[in-house]
Design an enzyme around this catalytic site. Structure first.
Site, PDB file in Angstrom:
ATOM      1  N   ASP A  12       6.506  -1.010 -10.413  1.00  0.00           N
ATOM      2  CA  ASP A  12       7.439   0.058 -10.771  1.00  0.00           C
ATOM      3  C   ASP A  12       8.859  -0.491 -10.605  1.00  0.00           C
ATOM      4  OD1 ASP A  12       7.983   0.165  -8.057  1.00  0.00           O
ATOM      5  OD2 ASP A  12       7.352   2.243  -7.786  1.00  0.00           O
ATOM      6  N   CYS A  69       4.740  -2.112  -5.808  1.00  0.00           N
ATOM      7  CA  CYS A  69       5.623  -0.952  -5.776  1.00  0.00           C
ATOM      8  C   CYS A  69       6.287  -0.965  -4.399  1.00  0.00           C
ATOM      9  CB  CYS A  69       4.883   0.344  -6.098  1.00  0.00           C
ATOM     10  SG  CYS A  69       3.660   0.892  -4.887  1.00  0.00           S
ATOM     11  N   GLY A  70       6.859   0.144  -3.983  1.00  0.00           N
ATOM     12  CA  GLY A  70       7.571   0.141  -2.706  1.00  0.00           C
ATOM     13  C   GLY A  70       6.665  -0.200  -1.540  1.00  0.00           C
ATOM     14  N   THR A  71       5.545   0.471  -1.468  1.00  0.00           N
ATOM     15  CA  THR A  71       4.582   0.226  -0.389  1.00  0.00           C
ATOM     16  C   THR A  71       3.368  -0.582  -0.843  1.00  0.00           C
ATOM     17  OG1 THR A  71       3.409   2.246  -0.953  1.00  0.00           O
ATOM     18  CG2 THR A  71       5.150   2.419   0.736  1.00  0.00           C
ATOM     19  N   GLY A  72       3.146  -0.660  -2.135  1.00  0.00           N
ATOM     20  CA  GLY A  72       1.917  -1.240  -2.687  1.00  0.00           C
ATOM     21  C   GLY A  72       0.778  -0.235  -2.756  1.00  0.00           C
ATOM     22  N   GLY A  74       0.632   3.172  -3.727  1.00  0.00           N
ATOM     23  CA  GLY A  74       0.456   4.044  -4.890  1.00  0.00           C
ATOM     24  C   GLY A  74      -0.078   3.290  -6.100  1.00  0.00           C
ATOM     25  N   HIS A 102     -14.621 -11.918   0.323  1.00  0.00           N
ATOM     26  CA  HIS A 102     -15.686 -10.970   0.669  1.00  0.00           C
ATOM     27  C   HIS A 102     -15.790  -9.782  -0.285  1.00  0.00           C
ATOM     28  CE1 HIS A 102     -16.241 -12.232   5.176  1.00  0.00           C
ATOM     29  NE2 HIS A 102     -16.368 -13.234   4.330  1.00  0.00           N
ATOM     30  N   ARG A 113       8.871  -2.949  -0.031  1.00  0.00           N
ATOM     31  CA  ARG A 113       9.652  -2.373   1.070  1.00  0.00           C
ATOM     32  C   ARG A 113       8.988  -2.670   2.411  1.00  0.00           C
ATOM     33  NH1 ARG A 113      10.640   3.031  -2.504  1.00  0.00           N
ATOM     34  NH2 ARG A 113      12.277   2.138  -3.821  1.00  0.00           N
ATOM     35  N   HIS A 137     -22.237 -10.810   0.460  1.00  0.00           N
ATOM     36  CA  HIS A 137     -21.055 -10.062   0.005  1.00  0.00           C
ATOM     37  C   HIS A 137     -21.258  -9.542  -1.419  1.00  0.00           C
ATOM     38  CE1 HIS A 137     -19.218 -11.367   3.647  1.00  0.00           C
ATOM     39  NE2 HIS A 137     -19.411 -12.650   3.323  1.00  0.00           N
ATOM     40  N   ARG A 140     -22.969  -6.230  -1.405  1.00  0.00           N
ATOM     41  CA  ARG A 140     -22.069  -5.121  -1.043  1.00  0.00           C
ATOM     42  C   ARG A 140     -21.130  -4.771  -2.185  1.00  0.00           C
ATOM     43  NH1 ARG A 140     -21.435  -8.203   4.738  1.00  0.00           N
ATOM     44  NH2 ARG A 140     -23.493  -7.606   5.498  1.00  0.00           N
TER      45      ARG A 140
HETATM   46  C1  RB5 Z   1       9.022   4.764  -5.484  1.00  0.00           C
HETATM   47  O1  RB5 Z   1      10.145   5.280  -4.874  1.00  0.00           O
HETATM   48  C2  RB5 Z   1       7.894   4.633  -4.492  1.00  0.00           C
HETATM   49  O2  RB5 Z   1       7.331   5.885  -4.246  1.00  0.00           O
HETATM   50  C3  RB5 Z   1       6.860   3.678  -5.009  1.00  0.00           C
HETATM   51  O3  RB5 Z   1       7.466   2.449  -5.258  1.00  0.00           O
HETATM   52  C4  RB5 Z   1       5.674   3.384  -4.125  1.00  0.00           C
HETATM   53  O4  RB5 Z   1       6.053   3.057  -2.831  1.00  0.00           O
HETATM   54  C5  RB5 Z   1       4.562   4.355  -4.136  1.00  0.00           C
HETATM   55  O5  RB5 Z   1       3.480   4.141  -3.572  1.00  0.00           O
END
Ligand code: RB5
Length: 149
Positions: A12, A69-72, A74, A102, A113, A137, A140
């Site tokens: 994103d 993405c920000g956290t990976g 989503g 595995h 982030r 593996h 599974r």
């Molecule tokens: C976007 O602001 C943020 O929500 C997206 O990059 C991500 O972290 C979602 O999982």
């Protein structure tokens, strides 16, 4: 994975710079980076980009995928809705190796982030260097595949 393996990349808006750095890095290693964007910084929803990258892997167009993405989290959730895709979020090299060895993961998700760029590149290297071990593996992973049938 061997050189010239096609690897799709997407993200994103939060992760464009790191995604492009990863594309350059894996290209320098000899892989074929298929970077499907986005390239402009407007806000754009991670489910769309996770799904587009996942379709490239599920169709066989690309052997592996790397999405950010920000956290990976989503974009990983979106990618895993596509049949045939097994994607894990990794913030360490051990996990990146193990999801290949595995779980036969075919996609890696990263959170920009959460990680610095140097660690992100190391995680990519760990993911690409590992091979699925098969054996118990595979049994599974077959159970996961059966859930999609
Ligand atoms: C976007 O602001 C943020 O929500 C997206 O990059 C991500 O972290 C979602 O999982």
């Amino acid at each position: 994975m061997t050189a010239k393996t096609r690897i799709v990349l997407s993200s994103d808006h939060a992760a464009i710079g790191t995604r492009q750095a990863i594309a350059a890095h894996i290209t320098a290693l000899g892989y074929e980076a298929v970077d499907i964007g986005p390239v402009t910084p407007e806000s754009t929803p991670y489910p769309k980009h996770g799904a587009e990258a996942a379709e490239r892997v599920a169709s066989g167009d690309c052997a592996l995928g790397i999405i950010l993405c920000g956290t990976g989290q989503g974009i990983m959730m979106a990618a895993n809705k596509v049949k045939g895709v097994r994607c894990g979020v990794c913030s360490d090299t051990f996990s990146a190796r193990m999801i290949r060895a595995h779980n036969d993961a075919n996609m890696l998700a990263l959170g920009v982030r959460v990680l610095g760029e140097g660690l992100a590149l190391d995680i990519v290297d760990a993911f690409l260097s590992a091979e699925f071990e098969g054996g118990r593996h595979a049994t599974r992973v077959d159970m996961i595949k059966a859930m999609e049938a």
